[in-house]
Design an enzyme around this catalytic site. Structure first.
Site, PDB file in Angstrom:
ATOM      1  N   SER A   1       0.843  -1.190   0.000  1.00 46.27           N
ATOM      2  CA  SER A   1       0.000   0.000   0.000  1.00 46.27           C
ATOM      3  C   SER A   1       0.877   1.238   0.000  1.00 46.27           C
ATOM      4  O   SER A   1       1.986   1.231   0.532  1.00 46.27           O
ATOM      5  CB  SER A   1      -0.888   0.006   1.249  1.00 46.27           C
ATOM      6  OG  SER A   1      -1.458   1.270   1.460  1.00 46.27           O
ATOM      7  N   SER A   2       0.357   2.312  -0.561  1.00 51.86           N
ATOM      8  CA  SER A   2       1.113   3.568  -0.574  1.00 51.86           C
ATOM      9  C   SER A   2       1.278   4.146   0.830  1.00 51.86           C
ATOM     10  O   SER A   2       2.092   5.042   1.036  1.00 51.86           O
ATOM     11  CB  SER A   2       0.417   4.599  -1.464  1.00 51.86           C
ATOM     12  OG  SER A   2      -0.890   4.878  -0.978  1.00 51.86           O
ATOM     13  N   CYS A   3       0.544   3.612   1.820  1.00 52.54           N
ATOM     14  CA  CYS A   3       0.681   4.133   3.190  1.00 52.54           C
ATOM     15  C   CYS A   3       2.021   3.733   3.814  1.00 52.54           C
ATOM     16  O   CYS A   3       2.343   4.190   4.914  1.00 52.54           O
ATOM     17  CB  CYS A   3      -0.466   3.669   4.072  1.00 52.54           C
ATOM     18  SG  CYS A   3      -0.388   1.944   4.561  1.00 52.54           S
TER      19      CYS A   3
ATOM     20  N   TYR B   1      -0.609  -0.830  10.178  1.00 54.25           N
ATOM     21  CA  TYR B   1      -0.780  -1.468   8.863  1.00 54.25           C
ATOM     22  C   TYR B   1       0.451  -1.226   7.992  1.00 54.25           C
ATOM     23  O   TYR B   1       0.953  -2.140   7.331  1.00 54.25           O
ATOM     24  CB  TYR B   1      -2.028  -0.905   8.187  1.00 54.25           C
ATOM     25  CG  TYR B   1      -2.344  -1.495   6.841  1.00 54.25           C
ATOM     26  CD1 TYR B   1      -2.829  -2.793   6.723  1.00 54.25           C
ATOM     27  CD2 TYR B   1      -2.176  -0.747   5.677  1.00 54.25           C
ATOM     28  CE1 TYR B   1      -3.131  -3.332   5.487  1.00 54.25           C
ATOM     29  CE2 TYR B   1      -2.479  -1.277   4.430  1.00 54.25           C
ATOM     30  CZ  TYR B   1      -2.965  -2.569   4.343  1.00 54.25           C
ATOM     31  OH  TYR B   1      -3.263  -3.105   3.115  1.00 54.25           O
TER      32      TYR B   1
ATOM     33  N   LYS C   1       3.134  -3.938   6.249  1.00 53.19           N
ATOM     34  CA  LYS C   1       3.386  -3.995   4.812  1.00 53.19           C
ATOM     35  C   LYS C   1       4.860  -3.745   4.481  1.00 53.19           C
ATOM     36  O   LYS C   1       5.415  -4.358   3.561  1.00 53.19           O
ATOM     37  CB  LYS C   1       2.488  -2.982   4.088  1.00 53.19           C
ATOM     38  CG  LYS C   1       1.028  -3.390   4.043  1.00 53.19           C
ATOM     39  CD  LYS C   1       0.841  -4.700   3.305  1.00 53.19           C
ATOM     40  CE  LYS C   1      -0.613  -5.102   3.147  1.00 53.19           C
ATOM     41  NZ  LYS C   1      -0.775  -6.379   2.427  1.00 53.19           N
TER      42      LYS C   1
ATOM     43  N   HIS D   1     -12.869   2.378   3.126  1.00 55.86           N
ATOM     44  CA  HIS D   1     -12.036   3.499   2.715  1.00 55.86           C
ATOM     45  C   HIS D   1     -12.914   4.627   2.177  1.00 55.86           C
ATOM     46  O   HIS D   1     -14.121   4.473   2.002  1.00 55.86           O
ATOM     47  CB  HIS D   1     -11.023   3.036   1.672  1.00 55.86           C
ATOM     48  CG  HIS D   1      -9.936   2.179   2.240  1.00 55.86           C
ATOM     49  ND1 HIS D   1      -9.936   0.805   2.137  1.00 55.86           N
ATOM     50  CD2 HIS D   1      -8.823   2.501   2.934  1.00 55.86           C
ATOM     51  CE1 HIS D   1      -8.864   0.315   2.749  1.00 55.86           C
ATOM     52  NE2 HIS D   1      -8.170   1.327   3.232  1.00 55.86           N
TER      53      HIS D   1
END
Length: 313
Positions: free
Chosen positions: A108-110, A137, A141, A180
């Site tokens: 994920s871009s997070c 999270y 990742k 989301h």
């Protein structure tokens, strides 16, 4: 990947996994294996090991994850860290032990720092602190991405990682508090239209900038990368285009057909102020997205209307 190669898609019932299965089938891959959570608990290391020993998939798309929006991430940090780390470590480790030719890990871009230079390049990983609202999270990742890279370096595997921007599309999660932003808005405006409400109140002030990628476009990129990319560094998956949350709400309201007033609750968190991915790496490999945002939202709304039970998840 050979068209008859044994391909395991972990998380095939989720939005990303189901899109990957659709794309593989569209491209003529004929030997796709899947397991539901009831059939295989990916948090159970012994069960995952037994599955890989029995099936020995040649290629693996690791799309299984515990996911959620700001509220879910903030309220269940321990669960998000544990479940995601267990799933990814078990699957990646078992794939390595059982001679998997290639694995693709979906992140994920997070994972990128809260205040990373924009647009965010893959090499900005771990250069400063993460966004606190989804830190658990993100840490999980990052661990999966790094484990793939370390296996490549230590054992010569061909395990790659893809970091998508905000995703939306068929089979999304429309839960009122655990979804989301985009699916949450679809549900909220739909219900407001059905109930004849004069206004809809959204979180924050509408200023954060976000990028959105239609999930079938992501799936197309995932299959493309399995056939065209190897490397330790992740590949960003996005459009390279952004808009404000305020602009997003206006598009969703238009697609849904809601004509009331949009209000903003500034006591609620905005989240990261800006999250735009640098997609020059995937572009250099020869890939670009296909679905523009308004068309993608229209397709998503059709899916929402045709699958009302998804709103209860």
């Amino acid at each position: 990947m050979e068209k008859n190669a044994k391909i395991y898609v972990a998380g095939h019932r989720g939005m990303v996994g189901s899109a990957i299965v659709r794309e593989l089938e569209r491209q003529g891959y004929t030997n796709i294996i899947t397991r539901t959570h009831a059939e295989l608990d990916l948090c159970n290391q012994a069960a995952v090991d037994a599955f890989f020993e029995a099936e020995r998939p040649e290629y693996v798309f690791l799309a299984a994850a515990k996911v959620g929006g700001i509220v879910a991430n903030a309220q269940a940090k321990a669960d998000f860290m544990y479940d995601n780390m267990m799933m990814e470590m078990n699957v990646i480790h078992a794939a390595w032990k059982n001679g998997c030719k290639k694995l693709q890990f979906l992140g994920s871009s997070c994972i990128y720092p809260r205040m990373a230079p924009q647009p965010m390049k893959e090499d900005c990983l771990l250069t400063s602190e993460l966004e606190q609202t989804n830190e658990a999270y993100a840490l999980a990742k990052i661990s999966g991405l790094k484990y793939c890279a370390y296996l490549n370096q230590q054992y010569g595997t061909d395990f790659i990682s893809v970091m998508p921007t905000n995703l939306y599309g068929p089979n999304d999660n429309y839960h009122p508090t655990h979804s989301h932003v985009l699916p949450a808005l679809i549900r909220r405006f739909h219900e407001a239209k059905e109930q004849g409400l004069p206004s809809v109140t959204c979180w924050g002030d509408g200023s954060p900038l976000r990028e959105f990628l239609y999930v079938d476009d992501l799936a197309n990129l995932c299959v493309f990368l399995m056939n065209n990319y190897s490397g330790d560094e992740a590949v960003n998956a996005g459009t390279g285009k952004e808009l404000s949350i305020r602009e997003l709400t206006e598009i969703v309201a238009k697609v849904v057909g809601y004509q009331g007033e949009i209000l903003w609750d500034t006591s609620k968190p905005n989240g990261t102020p800006r999250k735009l991915l640098d997609v020059s790496k995937s572009a250099a490999l020869g890939w670009t997205y296909k679905t523009d945002l308004e068309e993608g939202i229209r397709l998503s709304y059709e899916d929402f209307l045709n699958n009302p039970m998804r709103a209860e998840r």
